[in-house]
Enzyme design. Structure first.
Site, PDB file in Angstrom:
ATOM      1  N   HIS A   1      35.444  46.907  50.361  1.00  0.00           N
ATOM      2  CA  HIS A   1      36.208  46.676  49.129  1.00  0.00           C
ATOM      3  C   HIS A   1      37.689  46.453  49.453  1.00  0.00           C
ATOM      4  O   HIS A   1      38.472  47.394  49.520  1.00  0.00           O
ATOM      5  CB  HIS A   1      36.045  47.882  48.197  1.00  0.00           C
ATOM      6  CG  HIS A   1      36.474  47.621  46.787  1.00  0.00           C
ATOM      7  ND1 HIS A   1      35.724  48.001  45.702  1.00  0.00           N
ATOM      8  CD2 HIS A   1      37.565  47.017  46.272  1.00  0.00           C
ATOM      9  CE1 HIS A   1      36.335  47.646  44.592  1.00  0.00           C
ATOM     10  NE2 HIS A   1      37.473  47.052  44.914  1.00  0.00           N
TER      11      HIS A   1
ATOM     12  N   HIS B   1      41.116  43.615  48.662  1.00  0.00           N
ATOM     13  CA  HIS B   1      41.679  42.464  47.955  1.00  0.00           C
ATOM     14  C   HIS B   1      42.694  41.843  48.914  1.00  0.00           C
ATOM     15  O   HIS B   1      43.824  42.337  49.021  1.00  0.00           O
ATOM     16  CB  HIS B   1      42.364  42.907  46.662  1.00  0.00           C
ATOM     17  CG  HIS B   1      41.442  43.641  45.703  1.00  0.00           C
ATOM     18  ND1 HIS B   1      40.803  43.027  44.663  1.00  0.00           N
ATOM     19  CD2 HIS B   1      41.060  44.950  45.648  1.00  0.00           C
ATOM     20  CE1 HIS B   1      40.064  43.909  43.993  1.00  0.00           C
ATOM     21  NE2 HIS B   1      40.215  45.089  44.575  1.00  0.00           N
TER      22      HIS B   1
ATOM     23  N   ARG C   1      44.222  39.101  48.801  1.00  0.00           N
ATOM     24  CA  ARG C   1      45.247  38.255  48.162  1.00  0.00           C
ATOM     25  C   ARG C   1      45.283  36.872  48.810  1.00  0.00           C
ATOM     26  O   ARG C   1      44.283  36.233  48.868  1.00  0.00           O
ATOM     27  CB  ARG C   1      46.623  38.945  48.206  1.00  0.00           C
ATOM     28  CG  ARG C   1      46.610  40.405  47.717  1.00  0.00           C
ATOM     29  CD  ARG C   1      46.176  40.575  46.298  1.00  0.00           C
ATOM     30  NE  ARG C   1      46.433  41.904  45.782  1.00  0.00           N
ATOM     31  CZ  ARG C   1      45.783  42.456  44.752  1.00  0.00           C
ATOM     32  NH1 ARG C   1      44.835  41.802  44.119  1.00  0.00           N
ATOM     33  NH2 ARG C   1      46.090  43.658  44.330  1.00  0.00           N
TER      34      ARG C   1
ATOM     35  N   ASN D   1      38.472  38.816  42.451  1.00  0.00           N
ATOM     36  CA  ASN D   1      39.436  38.721  41.331  1.00  0.00           C
ATOM     37  C   ASN D   1      40.744  38.085  41.805  1.00  0.00           C
ATOM     38  O   ASN D   1      41.835  38.602  41.589  1.00  0.00           O
ATOM     39  CB  ASN D   1      39.687  40.092  40.686  1.00  0.00           C
ATOM     40  CG  ASN D   1      40.318  41.090  41.634  1.00  0.00           C
ATOM     41  OD1 ASN D   1      40.166  40.991  42.857  1.00  0.00           O
ATOM     42  ND2 ASN D   1      41.040  42.064  41.098  1.00  0.00           N
TER      43      ASN D   1
ATOM     44  N   GLU E   1      33.558  42.955  42.715  1.00  0.00           N
ATOM     45  CA  GLU E   1      33.348  43.967  41.731  1.00  0.00           C
ATOM     46  C   GLU E   1      33.261  43.354  40.342  1.00  0.00           C
ATOM     47  O   GLU E   1      34.073  42.526  39.956  1.00  0.00           O
ATOM     48  CB  GLU E   1      34.453  45.041  41.775  1.00  0.00           C
ATOM     49  CG  GLU E   1      35.873  44.496  41.721  1.00  0.00           C
ATOM     50  CD  GLU E   1      36.917  45.609  41.755  1.00  0.00           C
ATOM     51  OE1 GLU E   1      36.828  46.572  40.972  1.00  0.00           O
ATOM     52  OE2 GLU E   1      37.836  45.468  42.571  1.00  0.00           O
TER      53      GLU E   1
ATOM     54  N   HIS F   1      32.748  47.898  38.925  1.00  0.00           N
ATOM     55  CA  HIS F   1      33.939  48.680  38.588  1.00  0.00           C
ATOM     56  C   HIS F   1      33.688  49.251  37.191  1.00  0.00           C
ATOM     57  O   HIS F   1      33.796  48.548  36.195  1.00  0.00           O
ATOM     58  CB  HIS F   1      35.170  47.763  38.608  1.00  0.00           C
ATOM     59  CG  HIS F   1      36.446  48.436  38.200  1.00  0.00           C
ATOM     60  ND1 HIS F   1      37.596  48.350  38.952  1.00  0.00           N
ATOM     61  CD2 HIS F   1      36.765  49.200  37.121  1.00  0.00           C
ATOM     62  CE1 HIS F   1      38.566  49.045  38.356  1.00  0.00           C
ATOM     63  NE2 HIS F   1      38.088  49.553  37.231  1.00  0.00           N
TER      64      HIS F   1
ATOM     65  N   HIS G   1      34.490  52.737  43.905  1.00  0.00           N
ATOM     66  CA  HIS G   1      35.577  53.712  43.725  1.00  0.00           C
ATOM     67  C   HIS G   1      35.340  54.794  42.655  1.00  0.00           C
ATOM     68  O   HIS G   1      36.092  54.910  41.692  1.00  0.00           O
ATOM     69  CB  HIS G   1      36.916  53.019  43.466  1.00  0.00           C
ATOM     70  CG  HIS G   1      36.880  51.829  42.530  1.00  0.00           C
ATOM     71  ND1 HIS G   1      36.370  51.892  41.275  1.00  0.00           N
ATOM     72  CD2 HIS G   1      37.308  50.564  42.703  1.00  0.00           C
ATOM     73  CE1 HIS G   1      36.496  50.707  40.706  1.00  0.00           C
ATOM     74  NE2 HIS G   1      37.057  49.880  41.561  1.00  0.00           N
TER      75      HIS G   1
ATOM     76  N   ASP H   1      39.508  49.871  48.792  1.00  0.00           N
ATOM     77  CA  ASP H   1      40.069  49.184  47.619  1.00  0.00           C
ATOM     78  C   ASP H   1      41.517  48.772  47.912  1.00  0.00           C
ATOM     79  O   ASP H   1      42.398  48.926  47.064  1.00  0.00           O
ATOM     80  CB  ASP H   1      39.987  50.046  46.356  1.00  0.00           C
ATOM     81  CG  ASP H   1      40.221  49.221  45.089  1.00  0.00           C
ATOM     82  OD1 ASP H   1      40.418  48.001  45.189  1.00  0.00           O
ATOM     83  OD2 ASP H   1      40.218  49.822  43.998  1.00  0.00           O
TER      84      ASP H   1
ATOM     85  N   HIS I   1      50.432  45.432  46.229  1.00  0.00           N
ATOM     86  CA  HIS I   1      51.405  44.770  45.365  1.00  0.00           C
ATOM     87  C   HIS I   1      52.762  44.979  46.010  1.00  0.00           C
ATOM     88  O   HIS I   1      52.950  45.940  46.773  1.00  0.00           O
ATOM     89  CB  HIS I   1      51.401  45.395  43.958  1.00  0.00           C
ATOM     90  CG  HIS I   1      50.085  45.280  43.258  1.00  0.00           C
ATOM     91  ND1 HIS I   1      49.636  44.113  42.688  1.00  0.00           N
ATOM     92  CD2 HIS I   1      49.104  46.192  43.052  1.00  0.00           C
ATOM     93  CE1 HIS I   1      48.434  44.315  42.155  1.00  0.00           C
ATOM     94  NE2 HIS I   1      48.090  45.576  42.363  1.00  0.00           N
TER      95      HIS I   1
END
Ligand code: DOR
Ligand code: ZN
Length: 420
Positions: free
Chosen positions: A58, A60, A62, A92, A143, A177, A222, A285, A289
């Site tokens: 899991h 991200h 980017r 996502n 997810e 999720h 999660h 996860d 950012h």
């Protein structure tokens, strides 16, 4: 018989059986475990703990229009520096991965920049071409957002039921999720915890269970409380941030600790550890950012924390403290995720994937300044950790002493891949 030539030998590895042996690697897999063999390269592991490297189910990563937060190069460097050699990217993205073309473009982006193994999941939205993405090599589905989150819109129950049935018909793995969102926009970590409560999470888990066809392959992402873990069926994931951090450890309006599902209170965090045996896998996860975004007023700051590099190091420090067995870390970060995804496991037997991370005994403190993610901060700052000294990807020395030596990208397609 040992091969005539080996690419790499890991010498004096202490095996789970207690025996010490040399691991002979060629062509990216373990060929032989036993006595000495000549090889192009050798690493002496006698003062190190050799672990099958982790598969982080899991992350991200980017990239694309979100490359200011992270990209495949920095994200996978960060993974490798934390003993993770396969990452599973979540769909996502902007735009979300909902067509085979978008999925293929994502895989090409990763192939060009990743330094380790990777897989890409398919996005699950009303108009997504789920069957096409499975054929194009998507690893899993989701997810799947049963509630809205950063860059993900929640699905209503009817839509969710329909899409889960389609995934089940393909024999796919649905990764969910599960959350419930209520009340006004939160201004503090405690309000965020209330708005996306633990009780709501457990209710959402039960609701998804009720909508999913019997016998479907379900994975709950999660899970942040013991009650949610107990409510789940299928496989259960927990994150390092829910295991090692509580909202009580941060100033009440510190948006760096804002994440979905939210950090809970200290009692709930400890409760999650009480389910350690039921938790199938730990995944980070990793959802970076920028600090600039995280320093916005709490209401406006995005949810998500980086964590791919610190996941196994935090667990290794817990092993060192005697809190958990080493074998459970291997199971939950490497063997179970590989089995759930259906990829060759990393390990100590002939034919196993030759992905290893070598850990020293010394415990250090997490210092964001020496991590490799682009965002430059960590919610785990100051916590105890043991980072790997060396990492081997597909039988090649890839990372040593804080530096990347070579890139070894490898795409892991899902089981429905039609390589026409
Ligand atoms: O906190 C989160 N951030 N939770 C998610 O589900 C998504 C993630 C993100 O992509 O930033
Ligand atoms: Zn999520």
């Amino acid at each position: 018989m040992p091969p005539v030539t080996a690419d790499l030998v890991l010498k004096n590895v202490l095996l789970p059986t207690g025996r010490s042996a040399d691991i002979v690697i060629a062509g990216g897999v373990v060929r032989h475990v036993g006595g000495a063999v000549r090889a192009d390269e050798a690493i002496d592991c006698s003062s190190l703990t050799c672990l099958p490297a982790a598969v982080d189910m899991h992350v991200h990563m980017r990239g694309g229009v979100q490359a200011e937060k992270e990209d495949w190069r920095t994200g996978t460097e960060s993974a490798v520096a934390g003993g993770v050699t396969v990452v599973v990217d979540q769909p996502n993205t902007i735009p979300p991965l909902t067509t085979p073309d978008l999925l293929c473009a994502r895989i090409r982006e990763a192939e060009a920049h990743a330094v380790c193994g990777f897989a890409v999941n398919a996005g699950v939205t009303t108009d997504a071409d789920l069957e096409g993405m499975r054929n194009a090599g998507a690893m899993a589905f989701g997810e799947i957002f049963a509630a809205p989150s950063s860059y993900g819109e929640g699905l209503d129950p009817e839509t969710l039921e329909r899409l889960l049935a389609r995934i089940h018909a393909m024999g796919g793995l649905a990764t969910v999720h599960a959350e419930e969102v209520a009340g006004p926009a939160p201004a503090t970590l405690a309000e965020h915890d209330r708005a996306r409560s633990g009780a709501g999470e457990a209710r959402a888990v039960r609701a998804v269970r009720a909508l999913a066809p019997g016998g479907m392959r379900l994975h709950f992402c999660h899970m942040s409380t013991a009650a949610s873990v107990e409510a789940a069926r299928g496989t259960v994931e927990a994150t390092p941030h829910h295991l090692f951090l509580s909202r009580d450890m941060f100033a009440e309006d510190d948006a760096r600790a804002r994440v979905n599902p939210p950090l809970r209170d200290e009692v709930t965090r400890r409760g999650l550890w009480s389910c350690w045996e039921r938790i199938d896998i730990v995944a980070s996860d990793h959802a970076p950012h920028t600090l600039r975004e995280k320093e916005l007023p709490f209401e406006d700051a995005p949810s998500g924390v980086p964590g791919v590099e610190t996941m196994v190091p935090l667990l290794m420090a817990a092993v060192r403290r005697g809190d958990i067995p080493l074998a459970s870390v291997i199971e939950k970060t490497s063997w179970r995720p590989a089995a759930i995804l259906g990829i060759r496991r990393a390990g100590f037997l002939p034919g196993d994937r030759a992905d290893f991370a070598l850990y020293p005994d010394a415990v250090t403190r997490i210092d964001a300044g020496s991590l490799h993610a682009k965002c430059g901060w960590s919610p785990f700052e100051g916590l105890d950790a043991i980072f790997p000294e060396e990492v081997v990807v597909r039988g090649r020395r890839t990372y040593a002493g804080g530096e990347l030596l070579e890139a070894h990208p490898a795409w892991y397609p899902g089981q429905g891949y039609l390589s026409l």
